[in-house]
Write an enzyme that holds these catalytic residues in place. Structure first.
Site, short mmCIF file in Angstrom:
data_model
loop_
_atom_site.label_atom_id
_atom_site.label_comp_id
_atom_site.label_asym_id
_atom_site.label_seq_id
_atom_site.Cartn_x
_atom_site.Cartn_y
_atom_site.Cartn_z
N LYS A 147 4.68 36.76 -79.91
CA LYS A 147 4.34 37.85 -79.03
C LYS A 147 3.38 38.85 -79.63
CE LYS A 147 8.22 37.58 -78.62
NZ LYS A 147 9.56 37.95 -79.04
N LYS A 181 23.84 38.52 -79.85
CA LYS A 181 22.62 37.80 -80.22
C LYS A 181 22.87 37.15 -81.58
CE LYS A 181 17.85 38.88 -81.59
NZ LYS A 181 16.82 39.93 -81.64
N GLU A 206 17.01 27.69 -75.72
CA GLU A 206 17.79 28.76 -76.34
C GLU A 206 18.43 29.64 -75.26
OE1 GLU A 206 16.20 32.43 -77.48
OE2 GLU A 206 14.12 31.85 -77.21
N SER A 238 11.42 37.96 -88.72
CA SER A 238 12.45 37.18 -88.03
C SER A 238 12.91 35.98 -88.86
CB SER A 238 11.90 36.69 -86.69
OG SER A 238 12.86 35.86 -86.07
N ALA A 239 14.22 35.73 -88.77
CA ALA A 239 14.79 34.54 -89.41
C ALA A 239 14.25 33.25 -88.79
CB ALA A 239 16.32 34.57 -89.29
N ASP A 240 13.60 33.36 -87.63
CA ASP A 240 13.01 32.17 -86.99
C ASP A 240 12.00 31.49 -87.92
OD1 ASP A 240 14.46 32.94 -84.76
OD2 ASP A 240 12.71 33.52 -83.57
N VAL A 260 16.11 31.57 -81.55
CA VAL A 260 15.35 30.38 -81.91
C VAL A 260 15.93 29.76 -83.19
CG1 VAL A 260 13.10 29.56 -82.74
CG2 VAL A 260 13.22 31.06 -80.73
N ASP A 284 10.93 43.84 -91.63
CA ASP A 284 11.43 43.14 -90.44
C ASP A 284 10.64 41.86 -90.20
OD1 ASP A 284 12.46 42.29 -88.05
OD2 ASP A 284 12.29 44.22 -87.04
#
Ligand code: PSU
Ligand code: MN
Length: 310
Positions: A167, A94, A33, A148-150, A114, A146
Site C-alpha cells: 500500500k 488480529k 486471509e 510488518s512481520a509479513d 498475511v 514498524d
C-alpha cells in the site's frame, strides 16, 4: 525452519468439507486471509467481498480456503455462517506469527494476517494465497521500527502470495530493500513497474517480472527444487478501470499519516487505522478499488494454483 517432530501432536487444523475434498483429489486450492475481512474493510462490504472473492476462485477452477482461528482451531475453509460471524465480529483479534500459538492455546477467535495465513496455508499443504496488499515497512520506520512481520514470513514460508503490491501508506522503496535483503522475489505481473495497491504504478521498477501463471508456477517449483525456504510475492496491478491515480491519493494518505501520528497510533493498530481513514478521506473510493484488486488477485491466484496442480 525446524522440522516438526513426527511424534508430536498434529497442528489443530479443521478443514471445510470442500477444501478437504479438493485436497484429497489433488485439485487446486487458493488460501485467503481473514484480517482483510475483520480489520481491512467495514461491515457489510467485508462479507460481500469475502463471498465474491471465493466465487471468483471457484469460477477460476480452484477451491477457496479462507483461513481464520475460531475457538482454538485453525479453520481452513469457512462456511457461510463462519464467514458471517467473522465479518460481523467487533472483537476478533488480529493474529500474526507472534500471536498464533497463544491464540490457539487460549482458544481465541481471530483473523489471520498475511504472515499467519501463510503459516496456516503451509501447514494445510496449500501453495498459493491471494490477498489485497501485504504489510511492509512503514514510513518513519527508521525511528518507529514498524516493519510488518509479513516480510519475514515471505522469507521463510514457501507460499506464493498474490497481492497488488504494497500500500501507498507504506514506504515502498524501503519495503523493496528489506524484501531484497530477505531474499524474497518480488515479481510484477505483466508489467515492469511495481504496482502500488490502489495505483498500477508506484514509480519504481519491480526487481522481477513474469507474464503468465505458468511462469509463476514454474518459478515456485524451482524454489522448492533449490531447497530455498520462503515464498514469492506476485505483485499484480489493479485493473486500470478501478485504479486511483497516485497523485490523487498522496495528499489524503499524508493526512491519514499525520492523524495517526497525532493520535499516537502504534503497533497492530497502524494499518487498520490508515486503511480506515483512507476510506473516509476518499469517500469510499479506496474501498471500491480495494475490492476490485482483491478480486483480480483471486483470479490470478486460481490460475497459478491450476498451473501448479496441472
Ligand atoms: N493490506 C490491506 N488490507 C489489510 C491488510 C493489509 O489492504 O487488511 C492486513 C493484512 O492482513 C496484512 C496486515 O497482513 O494488514 C499487515 O498488518 P501489519 O502492518 O500490522 O503487519
Ligand atoms: Mn506493524
Amino acid at each position: 525452519m525446524p522440522e516438526r517432530n513426527p511424534k508430536a501432536p498434529m497442528p489443530p487444523l479443521t478443514f471445510s468439507a470442500d477444501v478437504e475434498a479438493a485436497r484429497k483429489a489433488g485439485r487446486p486450492v487458493v488460501a485467503l486471509e481473514s484480517t482483510i475481512i475483520t480489520h481491512g474493510m467495514p461491515w457489510p462490504r467485508n462479507l460481500e467481498m469475502a463471498r465474491t472473492v471465493e466465487d471468483d476462485i471457484r469460477a477460476g477452477g480452484a477451491t477457496p480456503a479462507t483461513i481464520a482461528v475460531m475457538d482454538g482451531q485453525i479453520h481452513i475453509g469457512l462456511d457461510d455462517a463462519a464467514l458471517t460471524r467473522l465479518a460481523q465480529s467487533r472483537d476478533a483479534r488480529k493474529l500474526s506469527r507472534a500471536d498464533l500459538a497463544v491464540a490457539l492455546a487460549q482458544r481465541w477467535t481471530g483473523a489471520t494476517t498475511v504472515a499467519a495465513t501463510m503459516i496456516c496455508a503451509r501447514l494445510a499443504g496449500i501453495a498459493v494465497f491471494a490477498t489485497g496488499g501485504i504489510g511492509g515497512v512503514h514510513r518513519g520506520a527508521e525511528s518507529s521500527f514498524d516493519i510488518s512481520a509479513d516480510l519475514q514470513e515471505l522469507a521463510q514460508t514457501p507460499v506464493t502470495v498474490v497481492a497488488a503490491g504494497a500500500k501507498a501508506i507504506l514506504d515502498l522503496p524501503k519495503t523493496l530493500e528489506v524484501l531484497e535483503t530477505l531474499g524474497v522475489p518480488v515479481i510484477a505481473y505483466g508489467q515492469d513497474a511495481l504496482p502500488a495497491f490502489w495505483s498500477r504504478d508506484a514509480g519504481l521498477m519491480a526487481p522481477l517480472r513474469l507474464d503468465t501463471a505458468a511462469e509463476v508456477a514454474a518459478a515456485h517449483r524451482m524454489r522448492a527444487r533449490l531447497g530455498l525456504p520462503g515464498g514469492q510475492l506476485i505483485a499484480n496491478p489493479i485493473p486500470a478501470e478501478a485504479e486511483i491515480p497516485a497523485a490523487t491519493l498522496a495528499p489524503l494518505i499524508a493526512q491519514a499519516l499525520d492523524e495517526a501520528k497525532a493520535q499516537g497510533v502504534t503497533a497492530k493498530e497502524v494499518t487498520p487505522f490508515l486503511l480506515g481513514r483512507t476510506l473516509e478521506l476518499t469517500e469510499g473510493r479506496s474501498l471500491t478499488a480495494n475490492i476490485a484488486l482483491v478480486r483480480n488477485n483471486a483470479r490470478l491466484g486460481a490460475e497459478i494454483a491450476c498451473a501448479l496442480a496441472g
